[in-house]
Every structure is written in structure tokens, then in C-alpha cells.
Scaffold this active site. Structure first.
Site, PDB file in Angstrom:
ATOM      1  N   SER A 321       0.801  -1.230   0.000  1.00  0.00           N
ATOM      2  CA  SER A 321       0.000   0.000   0.000  1.00  0.00           C
ATOM      3  C   SER A 321       0.833   1.279   0.000  1.00  0.00           C
ATOM      4  O   SER A 321       0.274   2.372  -0.161  1.00  0.00           O
ATOM      5  CB  SER A 321      -0.937   0.008   1.209  1.00  0.00           C
ATOM      6  OG  SER A 321      -1.919  -0.988   1.043  1.00  0.00           O
ATOM      7  N   ASP A 358     -10.891  -6.155  -0.001  1.00  0.00           N
ATOM      8  CA  ASP A 358     -10.260  -5.082   0.765  1.00  0.00           C
ATOM      9  C   ASP A 358      -9.704  -5.722   2.045  1.00  0.00           C
ATOM     10  O   ASP A 358     -10.207  -6.747   2.510  1.00  0.00           O
ATOM     11  CB  ASP A 358     -11.285  -4.011   1.139  1.00  0.00           C
ATOM     12  CG  ASP A 358     -10.633  -2.742   1.659  1.00  0.00           C
ATOM     13  OD1 ASP A 358     -10.470  -1.799   0.867  1.00  0.00           O
ATOM     14  OD2 ASP A 358     -10.254  -2.725   2.845  1.00  0.00           O
ATOM     15  N   HIS A 364     -14.977   0.071   4.089  1.00  0.00           N
ATOM     16  CA  HIS A 364     -14.808   1.381   4.722  1.00  0.00           C
ATOM     17  C   HIS A 364     -16.005   2.300   4.505  1.00  0.00           C
ATOM     18  O   HIS A 364     -16.000   3.433   4.987  1.00  0.00           O
ATOM     19  CB  HIS A 364     -13.564   2.070   4.146  1.00  0.00           C
ATOM     20  CG  HIS A 364     -12.294   1.328   4.394  1.00  0.00           C
ATOM     21  ND1 HIS A 364     -11.522   1.504   5.518  1.00  0.00           N
ATOM     22  CD2 HIS A 364     -11.659   0.372   3.662  1.00  0.00           C
ATOM     23  CE1 HIS A 364     -10.449   0.711   5.463  1.00  0.00           C
ATOM     24  NE2 HIS A 364     -10.519   0.012   4.338  1.00  0.00           N
ATOM     25  N   CYS A 377      -7.650   2.306   2.008  1.00  0.00           N
ATOM     26  CA  CYS A 377      -8.769   1.571   1.412  1.00  0.00           C
ATOM     27  C   CYS A 377      -8.352   0.977   0.061  1.00  0.00           C
ATOM     28  O   CYS A 377      -8.041   1.690  -0.893  1.00  0.00           O
ATOM     29  CB  CYS A 377      -9.967   2.518   1.219  1.00  0.00           C
ATOM     30  SG  CYS A 377     -11.349   1.736   0.375  1.00  0.00           S
TER      31      CYS A 377
END
Length: 623
Positions: A321, A358, A364, A377
Site C-alpha cells: 500500500s 479489501d 470502509h 482503502c
């Protein structure tokens, strides 16, 4: 009394014989004179040199290698006196006998000694057989010199690294030049036995640091033993290097990794200076700078921890990420998203027949770009990745330096992969698949980076798009003149993105630390902005993290900068198989940043609204 009487014919015959005898004698004298002229005049220099060589030897004097310091002048590499064993083949009557003598006396490997004696070269030049001898071994050889004609002990300087394993991957190590290296143009002025850099800055800056060899003329006796010596040319010491690292920060970064495998890179985003570059596990450069046996070398290169691999510049990992930072900038710059555009995350993204999950089960909810970064996210970035396409993503990734080496002054740096449709066609002769874009959008799939690249990336964001080439050497001092040559920072240009884009991204990264996935990096000393990453290693995993074998656990990432208001340091932490970035990597970055702030007190400290200390508790988990 009767008188002797010779007929005229007999007298004439005697006269002719005397004449022939005189001519013969003259010819002999002439031939002798010609031969004497030939030997003394025409061939005189040759026989004079031959005579001198039987009486004298030219011995090379190895230069002292340049020293290495950190940015504050702390000594990192120096030279210490040592004994070296040399053999002059011209004086050796029986090689095999000598090999056996050295083996019995010093315990040397006979095959290795034989190999060194077999190297092509003049028999009059001494050949180095062993260096770093102990005083005991040198004394043993000296006490047996009469039995070993041609053997000589020379006092030389040997490389020494006072810090042991500290900064080993940066400093590197030295070793005797190989036969292959001797064939290369850059080593044309060296000789068998020369010591050259084999790794790290020792290798990159070898030409600056090796110095120039001198020589002395040695008069020897009939057994080749030195009787008298005179220096013809003094050796010239190599130049000194001043690195950009702060050895205090370097040691802290290495200690933070401990027994784990991984890397920590800290740099100054305003000029590219590398403040620390830790890689674990490491090696002892003192050990590798000695002559290793084949068995010892095999043990090192086959070590499962791969200690010779500099994970900071050579390790290639999925960024996870942390890749969402350039993705977010690309989304704003291409107008794929506005800051207020929202995506609904219900915990998964359906693409074709496959559901991309996710990290947060249940999702989320509605998130904009700011919250998508703060809470990492995945669905938001699946969406913008699908809208932009892999080639637009690749274009922005390359603008940040992904997919190419940074140019740091270390050998064998790896470039990682920033995939595109053209890359896959060339590398795999296959077409790009749409589903691969979804994985790439969150830093998985074919995308790989090095920790050094990620430190440079987050430093570029912190510096509002202005980028510098990471560098390790800030100055070189000429030992002959004492002049210190400062090496300037190397700008790489400015990213083509609006200032407001960087403001939006940096605000979000600050909130990642204060209320997002990296609260364990929150500091009472300085404001920190950053992004967590958790790079998946094994596709199929079930059960709690602690029940998963270590080698199948995820890699932990955290990239950060500080202070947020005026960045002075950028950090990338990569922990192999250490789990979640927020829990495992973020605290290490915080420790490095806080230590740097304490070491450089002129840096602004935390503002009042961000002065809270991170509350204890379970850390946030990111994708």
C-alpha cells in the site's frame, strides 16, 4: 771451421712461413678484439643488467589505502600494520619443496600456494603468498629463512573496519585483485597481489582510494636474501572519503532491525544525502578482506540469510500500500479523481468473475481520496487503477524513479519493475491482462521496488516534487595536497504536478500517523507523515498471523517524512515477513526520525496541535 750455408730456396720458404704466422697471429688478435668489443660495447648493457638482476631485486611497495569517515568525521575504515609473505621465483631452487616447507610451517593450503606461484609474470618480481600474518608466523618464517631461498616478509598496511559489521554493506570490503580483474582496462596499472575494493564504496571509489605503488631496490645474496635496500620511489597513499551517513543513526537503524531480515533507509530529501542505510543480516568486512578458503566462501554465499545481499539497494519487493502514494498523485493529476470524489467500499471489488478483497472485512463505506489514504482503502485504489489503466500508472511510477536504478554510488543496484503493457510484451511475450491492473493498483502483482527507491519517492513527495539522486559520498580529500573536494548534490528535476496536489497528499499522510493506520509512528517530538504497506508473500493463507510460518508472513512497509511542515528526513522501513506495516515497521521509522531530531536540534519540533503521544492499544491494520 766450416760455416752454415742455406740455399736461397730454403731461406725463402722460411720467410713465407714466418709471414703466415704473423698474419695468423694478427687475425687471432683481431678476432679477440672484435669479440671483446662485442661483449663490452655492443652487448655491454644487456650483460650489465643481467649481472645487476642477479644481485638486486625490484620490490614493489604497496600504498596505504584511503580512509573512510562518516559525515561528522568518525573513522569507519583505516589501515593497520601487518606482515605479508612474498616469494621470488628466481631464487627458488625447487618449488615443490618450498610449498611443502610453507605448508608445514604455516599450515597453508598447498594447492593455493601452488596456484599463486603458477601465475604468469616475471620470476624476478616477488609474489604475494599470504597477507595478514600474525607476528608468530612472521617470526617462524624469519627463523627459517636460510632454508627457504626466495622467501621474504614484508611489513604492509592492511584494511581494518573498527566498527565491525556496522555499515558493512555501504563500506564493502577489499581483496586481492583476481586474474580476471587484471585483464580489465581499469586495472591496467596494477599487479598480482594488489589490493582493490570488491564491494560497497570500497569498490565504487576504488580508483580514488587505492593509491599508487612505489618500489625499492634490494641487494640480495646468493640465496636471494635481502642484504641492503634503497627506496627508489615512495608509494602514494589513496584519497580519503567522507560519506553522507551519520554513523550514530546508521547503528541505531541496524540495531532496530536486530535479528530480523530487512532494510532501513533514511535520507535528507532536500539534497539526497543518505543518512543511514541498514541491511540485515550483515557480514564482517574484516573477515571478507582476508583471504578465505574456498570452503569459507561457499559457506558465506550459501547462507540462507544472504548476508552479502544489500537489501536496501538490491532487495526487490512488492511495495504494497505504500504504492498508493504515487497512485493518489496520478489520480489527481489526470483528473481521474477530485479530492472530493468518493468511492463506496463494501469490502470487495468485483471485476469479471473475481472478487478483489479489501483488507477490512465489511469495507470502509464511502471514502474520498484523503480517507482512502488515511485508512488505506484497497477498493478506492482498485477503482482508480481500473479507470487510469496500467500505462498511465506506469508513467507516474517512472516519474518517481520506479523501474530504474537510483544511481547511488553502490555496485549492482537493482531497478525493480514498474510494469506496463510494453514491459510485459517484452519481458514475457504476453499481453497485459485487465485483472493485473487491479493488483498493480495496490502495489502487488508485477510491481517491485527497493527500499532505497521508496525512501527517495517519499522524500520527493515531502520536498514538493523536487527530487535528488541519493548519494553516499559528500567529499574526497586528496592525501597529497590536503585539498577537500566537495561533491555537489545531484538534482533529478521536479515532478510535473501541481503544488496543491502535494499539499493534499502530505495532509493525508500526516493523518495516516495521527489517526490512520500508522498511529504507532505518532511522536511527541516531531510531526511525522507516512504510509503503511503490507506486501503479500503467499497467496493462500489461513488463520491468525502467529500461526503462519515465518517465511509465509507478509512483508512490513512504512515510508515516512518529518517534520511535516519542513521535511528534513525521509525514511523507508522494510521488514521481511514481519507482518503488518503499521505494527512492525512504523515504530522503527519513528525511532529513527526521533533520534535524528535529537541529533539535529535545529530542526523544528512538533506543533501544539499534534503533540499527543500515541495511545497504547492494538494498532490499526492496513491492506
Amino acid at each position: 771451421m766450416a760455416s752454415a750455408h742455406y740455399p736461397e730456396t730454403e731461406f725463402g720458404d722460411l720467410h713465407r712461413r714466418l709471414f703466415i704466422l704473423r698474419v695468423g697471429l694478427l687475425l687471432v688478435v683481431a678476432l679477440l678484439g672484435l669479440r671483446l668489443w662485442h661483449l663490452q660495447i655492443r652487448e655491454g648493457p644487456y650483460y650489465r643488467d643481467l649481472s645487476e638482476n642477479n644481485r638486486t631485486r625490484q620490490v614493489l611497495l604497496e600504498p596505504a589505502r584511503g580512509l573512510i569517515y562518516d559525515r561528522h568525521g568518525v573513522l569507519l575504515a583505516n589501515n593497520v600494520p601487518s606482515f605479508s609473505l612474498y616469494v621470488t621465483l628466481e631464487d627458488v631452487k625447487d618449488r615443490e619443496v618450498l610449498i611443502q616447507q610453507l605448508t608445514d610451517l604455516l599450515g597453508l593450503d598447498p594447492a593455493l600456494v601452488r596456484k599463486k606461484l603458477m601465475i604468469r609474470g616475471s620470476k624476478l618480481l616477488p609474489r604475494k603468498i599470504k597477507d595478514r600474518m600474525t607476528l608468530r608466523d612472521a617470526t617462524l618464517v624469519e627463523s627459517h629463512r636460510l632454508d627457504m631461498p626466495g622467501v621474504m616478509i614484508q611489513v604492509e598496511s592492511q584494511r581494518n573496519y573498527p566498527g565491525g559489521v556496522t555499515a558493512a554493506h555501504l563500506l564493502g570490503y577489499v581483496g586481492e585483485i583476481s586474474a580476471d580483474q587484471l585483464e580489465k582496462p581499469e586495472f591496467i596499472d596494477l599487479h598480482q597481489g594488489s589490493i582493490v575494493g570488491q564491494y560497497g564504496v570500497e569498490k565504487s571509489y576504488d580508483r580514488h582510494m587505492r593509491g599508487l605503488a612505489g618500489q625499492k631496490s634490494v641487494e640480495v645474496d646468493a640465496l636471494g636474501h635481502e642484504k641492503k635496500a634503497s627506496v627508489v620511489e615512495r608509494p602514494q597513499a589513496g584519497n580519503d572519503l567522507y560519506l553522507t551517513i551519520d554513523v550514530r543513526l546508521q547503528k541505531l537503524a541496524e540495531d532496530l532491525l536486530g535479528v530480523e531480515q530487512g532494510a532501513i533507509v533514511a535520507l535528507d530529501p532536500t539534497n539526497g544525502d543518505i543518512l543511514a542505510m541498514a541491511s540485515r543480516p550483515a557480514f564482517d568486512p574484516n573477515l571478507l578482506s582476508r583471504e578465505l578458503t574456498a570452503k569459507q566462501w561457499v559457506e558465506i554465499v550459501q547462507d540462507e540469510g544472504r548476508p552479502l545481499n544489500n537489501r536496501a539497494s538490491q532487495g526487490q519487493y512488492p511495495p504494497g500500500s505504500t504504492f498508493k502514494i504515487p497512485m493518489a498523485i496520478a489520480a489527481l493529476e489526470t483528473k481521474t479523481m477530485t479530492p472530493s470524489s468518493t468511492v463506496h467500499c463494501n469490502g470487495g471489488y468485483q471485476f469479471g468473475k473475481r472478487l478483489y478483497h479489501d483488507w477490512k472485512v465489511g469495507g470502509h463505506g464511502y471514502v474520498d481520496l484523503h480517507d482512502a489514504l488515511v485508512h488505506s482503502c484497497d477498493v478506492y485504489f482498485y477503482t482508480i487503477g481500473q479507470r487510469m489503466g496500467i500505462d498511465v500508472m506506469a508513467e507516474f511510477g517512472k516519474d518517481f524513479g520506479l523501474g530504474r536504478a537510483t544511481g547511488v554510488e553502490l555496485p549492482s543496484e537493482r531497478s525493480g519493475i514498474m510494469p506496463s503493457t510494453a514491459w510485459k510484451q517484452k519481458a514475457k511475450n504476453e499481453s497485459w491482462l485487465p485483472g493485473e491492473t487491479i493488483s498493480a493498483a495496490i502495489g502487488q502483482g508485477y510491481v517491485t521496488v527497493t527500499p532505497l527507491q521508496m525512501a527517495s519517492l517519499v522524500g520527493t513527495v515531502a520536498n514538493d516534487g523536487v527530487s535528488y539522486r541519493p548519494r553516499l559520498v559528500q567529499a574526497v580529500m586528496d592525501r597529497t595536497t590536503g585539498n577537500l573536494q566537495e561533491l555537489p548534490a545531484v538534482p533529478r528535476g521536479k515532478l510535473n504536478a501541481k503544488p496543491d496536489t502535494f499539499r493534499i497528499i502530505k495532509d493525508a499522510l500526516a493523518d495516516v500517523v495521527t489517526k490512520g493506520t500508522a498511529t504507532r509512528a505518532k511522536s511527541s517530538l516531531v510531526t511525522i507523515g507516512g504510509k503503511t504497506g503490507t506486501a503479500q508473500v503467499a497467496a493462500l493463507r489461513t488463520g491468525p498471523e502467529e500461526n503462519i510460518p515465518k517465511k509465509y508472513r507478509d512483508h512490513a512497509w512504512f515510508v515516512a517524512f518529518a517534520p511535516v511542515e519542513s521535511p528534513k528526513i525521509a525514511v523507508a522501513v522494510l521488514g521481511e515477513h514481519m507482518g503488518h506495516g503499521g505494527a512492525a515497521a512504523a515504530p522503527l521509522a519513528k525511532e529513527v526520525i526521533e533520534t535524528y531530531m535529537k541529533l539535529t536540534p535545529q530542526v523544528p519540533v512538533v506543533t501544539s496541535d499534534l503533540s499527543g503521544v500515541a495511545q497504547p492499544g492494538r494498532p490499526s491494520k492496513d491492506s
